[in-house]
Design a protein around this motif. Structure first.
Motif, PDB file in Angstrom:
ATOM      1  N   PRO A 249     -35.494  -1.325  77.381  1.00  0.00           N
ATOM      2  CA  PRO A 249     -34.624  -0.210  77.200  1.00  0.00           C
ATOM      3  C   PRO A 249     -33.123  -0.911  77.594  1.00  0.00           C
ATOM      4  CG  PRO A 249     -35.634  -0.284  79.491  1.00  0.00           C
ATOM      5  CD  PRO A 249     -36.176  -1.034  78.334  1.00  0.00           C
ATOM      6  N   GLU A 250     -32.966  -1.313  76.476  1.00  0.00           N
ATOM      7  CA  GLU A 250     -31.810  -2.558  76.637  1.00  0.00           C
ATOM      8  C   GLU A 250     -30.088  -1.878  75.453  1.00  0.00           C
ATOM      9  OE1 GLU A 250     -32.430  -6.861  78.255  1.00  0.00           O
ATOM     10  OE2 GLU A 250     -31.737  -6.548  75.876  1.00  0.00           O
ATOM     11  N   LEU A 251     -29.487  -2.166  76.048  1.00  0.00           N
ATOM     12  CA  LEU A 251     -28.364  -1.642  75.423  1.00  0.00           C
ATOM     13  C   LEU A 251     -26.822  -2.582  75.800  1.00  0.00           C
ATOM     14  CD1 LEU A 251     -27.139   0.337  73.465  1.00  0.00           C
ATOM     15  CD2 LEU A 251     -25.539   1.373  75.049  1.00  0.00           C
ATOM     16  N   GLU A 252     -27.222  -3.483  74.454  1.00  0.00           N
ATOM     17  CA  GLU A 252     -25.934  -4.597  74.864  1.00  0.00           C
ATOM     18  C   GLU A 252     -24.431  -4.426  74.109  1.00  0.00           C
ATOM     19  OE1 GLU A 252     -25.260  -9.368  73.796  1.00  0.00           O
ATOM     20  OE2 GLU A 252     -26.855  -8.101  72.661  1.00  0.00           O
ATOM     21  N   LEU A 253     -23.451  -4.182  74.655  1.00  0.00           N
ATOM     22  CA  LEU A 253     -21.919  -4.197  73.686  1.00  0.00           C
ATOM     23  C   LEU A 253     -21.031  -5.502  73.754  1.00  0.00           C
ATOM     24  CD1 LEU A 253     -20.519  -1.395  72.532  1.00  0.00           C
ATOM     25  CD2 LEU A 253     -19.855  -1.509  75.113  1.00  0.00           C
ATOM     26  N   VAL A 254     -20.376  -5.787  73.422  1.00  0.00           N
ATOM     27  CA  VAL A 254     -19.505  -6.936  73.156  1.00  0.00           C
ATOM     28  C   VAL A 254     -17.984  -6.120  72.297  1.00  0.00           C
ATOM     29  CG1 VAL A 254     -18.949  -8.644  72.608  1.00  0.00           C
ATOM     30  CG2 VAL A 254     -21.545  -8.749  72.954  1.00  0.00           C
ATOM     31  N   TYR A 255     -17.617  -5.926  73.786  1.00  0.00           N
ATOM     32  CA  TYR A 255     -16.067  -6.001  73.151  1.00  0.00           C
ATOM     33  C   TYR A 255     -14.537  -6.080  73.952  1.00  0.00           C
ATOM     34  CZ  TYR A 255     -15.840  -3.042  77.508  1.00  0.00           C
ATOM     35  OH  TYR A 255     -16.236  -3.065  78.850  1.00  0.00           O
ATOM     36  N   THR A 256     -13.941  -5.563  73.763  1.00  0.00           N
ATOM     37  CA  THR A 256     -11.897  -5.985  74.686  1.00  0.00           C
ATOM     38  C   THR A 256     -11.601  -4.712  75.006  1.00  0.00           C
ATOM     39  OG1 THR A 256     -10.904  -6.797  72.680  1.00  0.00           O
ATOM     40  CG2 THR A 256     -12.814  -9.006  73.861  1.00  0.00           C
ATOM     41  N   LEU A 289     -26.765  -3.980  79.700  1.00  0.00           N
ATOM     42  CA  LEU A 289     -27.249  -2.462  79.794  1.00  0.00           C
ATOM     43  C   LEU A 289     -28.933  -2.280  80.054  1.00  0.00           C
ATOM     44  CD1 LEU A 289     -24.408   0.154  79.980  1.00  0.00           C
ATOM     45  CD2 LEU A 289     -24.404  -1.293  81.696  1.00  0.00           C
ATOM     46  N   ASN A 290     -29.155  -2.152  81.552  1.00  0.00           N
ATOM     47  CA  ASN A 290     -31.206  -1.813  81.009  1.00  0.00           C
ATOM     48  C   ASN A 290     -30.888   0.201  81.801  1.00  0.00           C
ATOM     49  OD1 ASN A 290     -33.577  -1.287  81.885  1.00  0.00           O
ATOM     50  ND2 ASN A 290     -33.277  -3.467  81.490  1.00  0.00           N
ATOM     51  N   PHE A 291     -31.735   0.834  80.444  1.00  0.00           N
ATOM     52  CA  PHE A 291     -31.949   1.973  80.908  1.00  0.00           C
ATOM     53  C   PHE A 291     -33.332   2.560  81.270  1.00  0.00           C
ATOM     54  CE2 PHE A 291     -27.890   2.095  78.924  1.00  0.00           C
ATOM     55  CZ  PHE A 291     -27.549   3.099  79.341  1.00  0.00           C
ATOM     56  N   GLU A 292     -34.059   0.961  82.210  1.00  0.00           N
ATOM     57  CA  GLU A 292     -35.600   1.547  82.749  1.00  0.00           C
ATOM     58  C   GLU A 292     -35.511   2.488  83.936  1.00  0.00           C
ATOM     59  OE1 GLU A 292     -38.883  -1.573  83.644  1.00  0.00           O
ATOM     60  OE2 GLU A 292     -37.086  -2.530  83.613  1.00  0.00           O
ATOM     61  N   GLY A 293     -36.389   2.835  83.158  1.00  0.00           N
ATOM     62  CA  GLY A 293     -36.496   4.485  84.822  1.00  0.00           C
ATOM     63  C   GLY A 293     -35.770   5.154  84.790  1.00  0.00           C
ATOM     64  N   SER A 294     -35.177   5.511  83.231  1.00  0.00           N
ATOM     65  CA  SER A 294     -34.198   6.406  82.697  1.00  0.00           C
ATOM     66  C   SER A 294     -35.220   7.922  83.186  1.00  0.00           C
ATOM     67  CB  SER A 294     -33.847   6.199  81.784  1.00  0.00           C
ATOM     68  OG  SER A 294     -32.573   8.025  81.117  1.00  0.00           O
ATOM     69  N   ILE A 322     -23.393  -4.161  68.907  1.00  0.00           N
ATOM     70  CA  ILE A 322     -23.629  -2.850  69.473  1.00  0.00           C
ATOM     71  C   ILE A 322     -25.027  -3.720  69.932  1.00  0.00           C
ATOM     72  CG2 ILE A 322     -24.440   0.006  69.486  1.00  0.00           C
ATOM     73  CD1 ILE A 322     -21.665   0.276  68.819  1.00  0.00           C
ATOM     74  N   ARG A 323     -26.189  -3.493  70.060  1.00  0.00           N
ATOM     75  CA  ARG A 323     -27.504  -3.439  70.001  1.00  0.00           C
ATOM     76  C   ARG A 323     -27.769  -2.520  71.349  1.00  0.00           C
ATOM     77  NH1 ARG A 323     -31.438  -6.702  73.216  1.00  0.00           N
ATOM     78  NH2 ARG A 323     -29.536  -7.625  74.093  1.00  0.00           N
ATOM     79  N   LEU A 324     -28.850  -1.511  70.648  1.00  0.00           N
ATOM     80  CA  LEU A 324     -29.900  -0.995  71.429  1.00  0.00           C
ATOM     81  C   LEU A 324     -31.497  -1.221  70.869  1.00  0.00           C
ATOM     82  CD1 LEU A 324     -30.284   1.452  73.291  1.00  0.00           C
ATOM     83  CD2 LEU A 324     -30.689   2.711  70.755  1.00  0.00           C
ATOM     84  N   GLY A 325     -31.567  -1.545  72.049  1.00  0.00           N
ATOM     85  CA  GLY A 325     -33.391  -2.211  71.770  1.00  0.00           C
ATOM     86  C   GLY A 325     -33.670  -3.998  72.070  1.00  0.00           C
ATOM     87  N   LYS A 326     -34.944  -4.577  70.922  1.00  0.00           N
ATOM     88  CA  LYS A 326     -35.014  -5.812  71.163  1.00  0.00           C
ATOM     89  C   LYS A 326     -34.050  -6.802  70.146  1.00  0.00           C
ATOM     90  CE  LYS A 326     -39.867  -4.951  70.569  1.00  0.00           C
ATOM     91  NZ  LYS A 326     -41.362  -5.834  69.769  1.00  0.00           N
ATOM     92  N   GLU A 327     -33.541  -7.726  70.883  1.00  0.00           N
ATOM     93  CA  GLU A 327     -33.191  -8.718  70.947  1.00  0.00           C
ATOM     94  C   GLU A 327     -33.396  -9.448  69.474  1.00  0.00           C
ATOM     95  OE1 GLU A 327     -29.442 -11.306  70.256  1.00  0.00           O
ATOM     96  OE2 GLU A 327     -30.001  -9.557  71.749  1.00  0.00           O
ATOM     97  N   ASP A 328     -34.924  -9.856  69.179  1.00  0.00           N
ATOM     98  CA  ASP A 328     -35.625 -10.339  68.332  1.00  0.00           C
ATOM     99  C   ASP A 328     -36.096  -9.333  66.945  1.00  0.00           C
ATOM    100  OD1 ASP A 328     -37.116  -8.860  69.373  1.00  0.00           O
ATOM    101  OD2 ASP A 328     -38.799 -10.637  69.812  1.00  0.00           O
ATOM    102  N   ASP A 329     -36.105  -7.989  67.255  1.00  0.00           N
ATOM    103  CA  ASP A 329     -35.713  -7.129  66.630  1.00  0.00           C
ATOM    104  C   ASP A 329     -34.241  -7.336  65.716  1.00  0.00           C
ATOM    105  OD1 ASP A 329     -38.180  -7.282  66.058  1.00  0.00           O
ATOM    106  OD2 ASP A 329     -38.783  -5.356  66.967  1.00  0.00           O
ATOM    107  N   GLN A 330     -33.471  -7.168  65.810  1.00  0.00           N
ATOM    108  CA  GLN A 330     -32.190  -6.862  65.227  1.00  0.00           C
ATOM    109  C   GLN A 330     -32.606  -7.562  63.460  1.00  0.00           C
ATOM    110  OE1 GLN A 330     -29.389  -9.844  67.530  1.00  0.00           O
ATOM    111  NE2 GLN A 330     -29.962 -11.220  66.134  1.00  0.00           N
ATOM    112  N   THR A 331     -30.855  -6.784  63.236  1.00  0.00           N
ATOM    113  CA  THR A 331     -30.407  -6.930  61.581  1.00  0.00           C
ATOM    114  C   THR A 331     -29.384  -7.071  61.913  1.00  0.00           C
ATOM    115  OG1 THR A 331     -32.437  -5.295  61.215  1.00  0.00           O
ATOM    116  CG2 THR A 331     -30.979  -5.771  59.559  1.00  0.00           C
ATOM    117  N   THR A 332     -28.568  -8.245  61.023  1.00  0.00           N
ATOM    118  CA  THR A 332     -27.261  -8.800  61.695  1.00  0.00           C
ATOM    119  C   THR A 332     -26.407  -7.788  60.714  1.00  0.00           C
ATOM    120  OG1 THR A 332     -27.542 -10.845  62.121  1.00  0.00           O
ATOM    121  CG2 THR A 332     -25.537 -10.132  61.299  1.00  0.00           C
TER     122      THR A 332
END
Length: 410
Positions: A249-256, A289-294, A322-332
């Motif tokens: 349950p991850e949401l990754e964001l890279v921003y300035t 961010l981790n939404f575990e236990g949401s 922006i990434r939602l979910g597993k890092e190893d399932d990403q599609t660039t």
């Protein structure tokens, strides 16, 4: 698609880098990479072998093995029903010091202790002499082994065997086993390359809230922020097919950003339930961010909403990833479709074209399909007289909106 011109540090969670083990009534799947086995699945080494899980997978150590020897058995407390899909997929390597050939095979055992394949039906995943060799094999037990009278509706064990003409020493490393059917996971959403010319996907849309000014260039999505003393929504990503992030349950964001203020993310499930103000997570800087236990259903995430608070009217947020979910399932470079909240109707028009959702300071332009500009005016009302247009297809563009609309003049 073009890459972003700048980069910022990433915070990655090692907890979500590997596939989870799957075990249910019809399937078993694991990469064994330090992932704990689910309840009801056990492994036992046999006849002078030993095993351990590591970052490389399941490592089985062979000590003086000879003709077909059991080296490891995986047991299922609840037998698998493989009658609809008895396909096995196995991947890994062998490393031995013997000068003789080395074979590896998988056998299935049912609750009546019937075995497939039988000793007369040797399935060899690998034939090699001393050294390291990779194997990558599929096998359908239903097509090849029914004559063994094995009950594919009641499989209690999966057994790994090795064979050598003489004493066999070395290791077998298994990086993946998949037995039986497993449901295809929903797509993980991942984008690190916003491309304004390639936003088209049936499953994902981007809704810009309230006509907020934004630009997309060099792979970066940039917003000019309105002053929001309380939480105000900036934009949302919506998924037609919900995403299952329960395993990660991850949401990754890279921003300035420029200026002060906070940046918040909330998730919405397929029932409309949201993490809300209290359950939303705040990005202080680029990270994860981790939404575990949401309180929402993390197996059916329908939307990601982004809010800001306390930013000045001159602030900017530039989003690079922006990434939602597993890092190893990403599609660039995952493409998305822009929805700017603008509506143009009817799609086939005779006299009057209606436009909704355009600010008065926005320039509306209409072009023929050949690129000739037919009309241009700032939005002073919500209708345009097109009765004098010749029949055909026309394109509508609105300044500051990275989307082209189409209508047909009848």
């Amino acid at each position: 698609m073009k890459k972003a011109l700048f980069s910022v540090g990433l915070l990655l969670s090692a907890a979500c880098l590997h596939a989870q083990t799957v075990y249910n009534s019809t399937s078993f799947e694991s990469d064994f990479k330090t992932s704990p086995l689910p309840e009801g699945v056990t492994m036992s080494p046999e006849q002078g072998s030993s095993h351990e899980t590591s970052e490389n997978g399941l490592v089985i150590t062979l000590n003086n093995m000879g003709q077909w020897k059991n080296v490891l058995t995986i047991n299922f407390a609840t037998p698998l029903d493989l009658s609809n899909d008895a396909m096995l997929y196995i991947k890994g390597t062998t490393e031995t010091t013997t000068t003789e050939k080395t074979n590896v095979r998988i056998r299935l055992i049912d609750i009546n202790d019937q075995v497939a394949p039988s000793d007369q039906q040797i399935w060899r995943t690998n034939l090699n002499f001393a050294g390291t060799t990779t194997f990558d094999k599929q096998y359908n037990f239903a097509e090849n082994d029914m004559k063994n009278n094995i009950d594919l509706t009641q499989i209690k064990s999966l057994q790994i065997q090795t064979q050598d003409a003489g004493p066999l020493n070395g290791t077998v490393t298994i990086t993946k086993i998949k037995l039986g059917s497993t449901p295809e996971p929903q797509k993980t959403f991942y984008i690190d390359n916003f491309d304004g010319e390639s936003f088209s996907d049936d499953n994902v849309s981007l809704l810009i809230d309230g006509g907020l000014p934004y630009t997309i260039s060099d792979g970066v999505l940039k917003f000019n922020i309105k002053s929001n003393p309380s939480w105000g929504q900036l934009f949302e990503l919506s998924f037609q097919n919900p995403i299952d992030i329960s395993a990660c349950p991850e949401l990754e964001l890279v921003y300035t950003k420029t200026g002060s203020g906070n940046f918040q993310a909330r998730l919405v499930d397929n029932t409309g339930a949201t993490t809300g103000d209290d359950g939303g997570k705040i990005f202080w800087n680029s990270g994860t961010l981790n939404f575990e236990g949401s309180n929402i259903n993390l197996s059916k995430v329908q939307k990601i909403r982004f809010y800001d608070k306390g930013m000045t009217g001159n602030a900017e947020i530039s989003i690079d990833k922006i990434r939602l979910g597993k890092e190893d399932d990403q599609t660039t470079g995952y493409p998305i479709a822009i929805n700017s909240n603008i509506k143009i109707y009817p799609s086939v028009v005779q006299n009057t074209l209606h436009i909704q959702g355009v600010d008065n300071n926005k320039l509306i332009s209409i072009y023929s399909v050949s690129g000739q500009q037919i009309y241009s005016s700032y939005n002073e009302n919500e209708s345009i007289d097109v009765s004098h247009f010749t029949s055909g297809i026309y394109l509508v563009k609105v300044s500051g909106v990275n989307e082209t609309f189409k209508f047909i003049k009848d």
